[in-house]
Design a protein around this motif. Structure first.
Motif, PDB file in Angstrom:
ATOM      1  N   GLU A  94     -52.325  48.850   2.008  1.00 40.64           N
ATOM      2  CA  GLU A  94     -51.906  49.985   2.843  1.00 40.64           C
ATOM      3  C   GLU A  94     -50.583  49.765   3.578  1.00 40.64           C
ATOM      4  O   GLU A  94     -50.169  50.624   4.353  1.00 40.64           O
ATOM      5  CB  GLU A  94     -52.996  50.287   3.878  1.00 40.64           C
ATOM      6  N   ALA A  97     -48.024  52.636   2.553  1.00 43.18           N
ATOM      7  CA  ALA A  97     -48.570  53.990   2.638  1.00 43.18           C
ATOM      8  C   ALA A  97     -48.818  54.410   4.089  1.00 43.18           C
ATOM      9  O   ALA A  97     -48.546  55.555   4.459  1.00 43.18           O
ATOM     10  CB  ALA A  97     -49.866  54.083   1.836  1.00 43.18           C
ATOM     11  N   THR A 101     -47.181  57.571   5.910  1.00 36.01           N
ATOM     12  CA  THR A 101     -48.000  58.612   6.530  1.00 36.01           C
ATOM     13  C   THR A 101     -47.470  58.955   7.921  1.00 36.01           C
ATOM     14  O   THR A 101     -47.454  60.120   8.325  1.00 36.01           O
ATOM     15  CB  THR A 101     -49.477  58.166   6.602  1.00 36.01           C
ATOM     16  N   ASN A 124     -50.578  53.191  -3.904  1.00 37.31           N
ATOM     17  CA  ASN A 124     -50.989  53.955  -2.720  1.00 37.31           C
ATOM     18  C   ASN A 124     -49.820  54.684  -2.080  1.00 37.31           C
ATOM     19  O   ASN A 124     -49.972  55.799  -1.586  1.00 37.31           O
ATOM     20  CB  ASN A 124     -51.646  53.031  -1.696  1.00 37.31           C
ATOM     21  N   THR A 128     -49.372  58.667  -1.494  1.00 34.28           N
ATOM     22  CA  THR A 128     -49.118  59.192  -0.149  1.00 34.28           C
ATOM     23  C   THR A 128     -47.892  60.090  -0.143  1.00 34.28           C
ATOM     24  O   THR A 128     -47.907  61.179   0.457  1.00 34.28           O
ATOM     25  CB  THR A 128     -48.942  58.031   0.852  1.00 34.28           C
ATOM     26  N   ARG A 132     -47.716  64.116   0.787  1.00 29.80           N
ATOM     27  CA  ARG A 132     -46.892  64.575   1.907  1.00 29.80           C
ATOM     28  C   ARG A 132     -45.774  65.510   1.469  1.00 29.80           C
ATOM     29  O   ARG A 132     -44.948  65.926   2.276  1.00 29.80           O
ATOM     30  CB  ARG A 132     -46.323  63.379   2.659  1.00 29.80           C
TER      31      ARG A 132
END
Length: 192
Positions: A94, A97, A101, A124, A128, A132
């Motif tokens: 993560e 990502a 975010t 990931n 993302t 978005r």
């Protein structure tokens, strides 16, 4: 492998990349359009590809060939504090990502560098960016991996050799910088 053998292999890969020229031109135009219309470029990669991601972002914020206004570019693998916090609390998959975010907006551009296209954190991040409403571009190698189908624009260097793939990625990131600076110059943007 001798230097001559490496050079011969590089020449073969570069010649094979001539068919990629229209796709590279399209990528450079997309990035330039987004940046010059006020959007932000985000970059990411792992290992040597992290260095490529930093290289592209710093050339746009600083300068490539000419002194000009700084351009909005953020390398997601450059913030060690954010990366280690996210990796510790949410896992390494993560690290990019989660930052995207928080920061990415529709119309922004993500450029990821991956020689395999299979790194979970890159996968990931592409997902993302898509969620978005961002333009996502993947500079890849080998067969493109899973990233190939997640990118709006996947550029796959026709090689299995990580070094040759990264060498072409450097040419592409320089082509992006060239396009952006040419467009700024033709728009009579003030150089600072």
């Amino acid at each position: 492998m001798s230097f001559q053998q490496q050079l011969d292999e590089a020449i073969t890969v570069l010649q094979a990349c001539t068919t990629l020229a229209p796709a590279i031109d399209r990528i450079t135009e997309l990035v330039a359009d987004a940046i010059l219309s006020g959007h932000t470029l985000y970059t990411a990669g792992n290992g040597g590809s992290a260095a490529d991601a930093m290289h592209l972002a710093e050339e746009l914020i600083g300068r490539y060939r000419h002194n000009r206004r700084p351009l909005p570019a953020i390398c997601l693998n450059a913030d060690v504090g954010a990366m280690t916090c996210i990796a510790n609390d949410f896992g390494y998959d993560e690290v990019f990502a989660r930052q995207l975010t928080a920061l990415g907006k529709p119309g922004d551009v993500l450029v990821v560098f991956s020689t395999s296209g299979n790194s979970p954190n890159i996968i990931n991040t592409l997902s993302t960016a898509r969620a978005r409403g961002m333009i996502n571009i993947a500079l890849l190698g080998k067969d493109g991996g899973m990233a190939r189908n997640l990118a709006d624009h996947a550029l796959i260097v026709p090689s299995q050799n990580t070094a040759r793939i990264q060498e072409v990625h450097t040419l592409v990131l320089h082509a992006i910088c060239e396009q952006v600076e040419q467009r700024l110059a033709s728009a009579s943007e003030p150089y600072v």
